[in-house]
Write an enzyme that holds these catalytic residues in place. Structure first.
Site, PDB file in Angstrom:
ATOM      1  N   LYS A  78      45.437-106.664  13.438  1.00  0.00           N
ATOM      2  CA  LYS A  78      44.942-105.879  14.326  1.00  0.00           C
ATOM      3  C   LYS A  78      43.712-107.631  15.391  1.00  0.00           C
ATOM      4  O   LYS A  78      43.426-107.486  14.654  1.00  0.00           O
ATOM      5  CB  LYS A  78      44.563-104.520  14.524  1.00  0.00           C
ATOM      6  N   SER A 158      45.910 -97.491  20.168  1.00  0.00           N
ATOM      7  CA  SER A 158      46.367 -99.144  20.660  1.00  0.00           C
ATOM      8  C   SER A 158      45.647 -99.632  19.114  1.00  0.00           C
ATOM      9  O   SER A 158      47.177-101.059  19.803  1.00  0.00           O
ATOM     10  CB  SER A 158      44.478 -99.019  20.985  1.00  0.00           C
ATOM     11  N   SER A 182      44.102 -94.531  17.509  1.00  0.00           N
ATOM     12  CA  SER A 182      44.440 -95.321  17.640  1.00  0.00           C
ATOM     13  C   SER A 182      45.442 -95.912  16.219  1.00  0.00           C
ATOM     14  O   SER A 182      46.127 -96.415  16.462  1.00  0.00           O
ATOM     15  CB  SER A 182      43.827 -96.986  17.950  1.00  0.00           C
TER      16      SER A 182
HETATM   17  N1  GLN Z   1      43.770 -93.259  22.727  1.00  0.00           N
HETATM   18  C1  GLN Z   1      42.060 -93.594  22.713  1.00  0.00           C
HETATM   19  C2  GLN Z   1      41.093 -94.385  23.869  1.00  0.00           C
HETATM   20  O1  GLN Z   1      41.925 -94.842  24.334  1.00  0.00           O
HETATM   21  C3  GLN Z   1      41.216 -94.193  21.036  1.00  0.00           C
HETATM   22  C4  GLN Z   1      41.940 -95.572  21.004  1.00  0.00           C
HETATM   23  C5  GLN Z   1      41.417 -95.471  19.990  1.00  0.00           C
HETATM   24  O2  GLN Z   1      41.446 -94.804  19.021  1.00  0.00           O
HETATM   25  N2  GLN Z   1      40.862 -96.981  19.603  1.00  0.00           N
HETATM   26  O3  GLN Z   1      40.131 -93.976  23.882  1.00  0.00           O
END
Ligand code: GLN
Length: 488
Positions: A78, A158, A182
């Site tokens: 990532k 994400s 995410s």
């Molecule tokens: N979807 C969540 C957010 O937008 C979690 C994102 C994440 O875990 N990095 O904050």
């Protein structure tokens, strides 16, 4: 013979050890797959020369009898993990041109174990999102399609590039990070396994920070065993991260097959949310039956503060993000947009460098931390967070793991929710509570919805009890027998 890109990581490890193929052949097969699947936009930076060099070094190590636990395994990283000498963007324009001079601890451990780097996977900007549509480098397209419908779908987010790459057989495994879901949510949307370890299990050093009290690195892979293998290499204490914990890293593979006989599984009644599609509900019920049939004792439990978890998260995470992102000022990293004064340069750089969702989070975070609102929002959220954690502590006095759906729906189409931040945030209802409590959670692909899209089940465990989580996940995986794969 199975295509090299179709092998699980565990099978590839065996094939390499038996010299049925070389690391070079394995890397080449994945690089070809990567080229063919460029339309998915799963990578921000491809590193084919690096992959071939890593593979050659791996073959040389193997011939000297010095192969490590992941030797020759091609993985995606990532693009939130700093990689020395390789562009690291966090999916943001503001890091334009940033080439770290250092390597994150987690990726350093993977290379030490012999893994081969294919490239840096696309993600939501600064990991803020649930669909991988907020990346400055464009959305990632899921390799899955609804049956009879060719509209491009999101891979989840994400860690969307990581999930798409693993699901599309471009990478055997990938690193992700999970702040509120995410790793688990994109795994569920993409029909693969995603494991968020206990907060403190993996070092955060060298990972671009989003919300420091929540961020945790973990693996995405095509089987529970593969996730266990990757976690074994990623986990461990790091003196450079004071929040990483010095408990020894167990052999996660050893207990995978131990079964669930006698295991106490909690079913939290508060996770039956309004408007949950019947097929998600039905899959959850099937998961319960699978574990019961394996000999587990199923118990209904209550996690009374569940409904406050999401609003709490959307105070705590933006607050920490607004503070973490203050460092991008045009002076130290990446982009600089000149202005008539230093202040104008800051404003121009941040205005041009951050996308809409990141700006929204900085505004919310700054607001909830400001004098006058701090007590009403931030301090209150900290208190509620403690209650969410206490709910789990009390539940884990009675049960060993908790079973829930991973997400309230299957993947949606690109553009379908991007205009409505609240609808987007609701994707995280089932993943955020474990994040606030710092607990390990895994998503296992367990079935398909009426349109042929994957759905995941989540298991949450006690702090540092990844072994039990993985053991129950293996039982679910075996019972579910999920073999569907994307066509693209
Ligand atoms: N979807 C969540 C957010 O937008 C979690 C994102 C994440 O875990 N990095 O904050």
């Amino acid at each position: 013979m199975t295509a090299l890109t179709d092998l699980t990581l565990a099978a590839a490890r065996e094939g390499l050890a038996a010299k049925r193929f070389s690391a070079r052949e394995l890397a080449e097969a994945h690089l070809t797959a990567m080229e063919r699947a460029r339309a998915l936009n799963a990578f921000i930076t491809e590193t084919p020369e690096r992959a071939l060099a890593d593979a050659a070094a791996s073959d040389a190590r193997r011939s000297r009898g010095e192969a490590g636990p992941l030797d020759g395994i091609p993985i995606a990283v990532k693009d939130l993990f700093c990689t020395a000498g390789v562009a690291t963007t966090a999916g943001s324009h503001i890091l334009h041109g940033f080439r770290p001079t250092y390597e994150s601890t987690v990726t350093a451990k993977l290379w030490q174990a012999g893994a081969v780097m294919l490239g840096k996977a696309n993600l939501d900007e600064f990991a803020m999102g649930s669909s991988n549509e907020t990346s400055h480098h464009g959305p990632v397209v899921s390799p899955w399609r609804r049956r009879g419908d060719n509209r491009p779908l999101v891979p989840g987010g994400s860690s969307g590039g990581s999930a798409a790459a693993v699901a599309a057989r471009i990478a055997m495994g990938a690193t992700g990070t999970d702040t509120g879901g995410s790793i688990r949510q994109p795994a569920a949307f993409s029909g693969i396994v995603g494991l968020k370890p206990t907060y403190g299990r993996c070092s955060r050093w060298g990972i671009v920070a989003f919300a420091s009290s929540l961020d945790q690195a973990g693996p995405l892979a095509r089987s529970v065993r593969d996730a266990a293998i990757l976690l074994g290499a990623m986990a461990g204490h790091d003196p450079k991260d004071s929040t990483s914990v010095a408990t020894p890293v167990p052999d996660y593979e050893q207990t995978l097959q131990a079964g669930v006989k006698g295991l106490r599984v909690g079913i939290p009644r508060e996770y039956r949310v309004d408007g949950m599609p019947v097929e998600v509900e039905a899959l959850w019920q099937r998961g319960i039956e699978w574990l019961r049939a394996g000999g587990a004792a199923i118990e209904e439990i209550s996690l009374p503060h569940t409904r406050y978890a999401l609003p709490t998260y959307y105070i705590v995470a933006p607050a920490e993000a607004s503070s973490n992102l203050a460092r991008y000022d045009g002076v130290r990293y990446g982009l600089r947009v000149p202005g008539g004064s230093v202040d104008a340069m800051y404003a121009n750089t941040r205005g041009a460098g951050f996308g809409r969702e990141v700006r929204r989070r900085i505004l919310i975070g700054t607001y909830v931390l400001s004098a006058g609102y701090y007590d009403a929002y931030y301090r209150k959220a900290q208190r509620v967070r403690a209650l969410v954690r206490r709910d789990f502590d009390q539940a884990f006095a009675r049960v060993d793991v908790v079973l829930t759906p991973t997400a309230p729906s299957a993947a949606f189409a690109i553009g379908e929710k991007s205009g409505d931040p609240i609808a987007m945030y609701l994707n995280d209802v089932f993943t955020v509570p474990a994040s606030l409590a710092g607990l390990p959670g895994i998503s296992v692909p367990a079935g398909l919805d009426a349109h042929g899209l994957p759905l995941g089940l989540q298991l949450i465990g006690r702090p540092f009890d990844e072994p039990t989580v993985l053991q129950a996940a293996t039982a679910l995986e075996t019972a579910a027998g999920f073999t569907a794969r994307p066509e693209v």
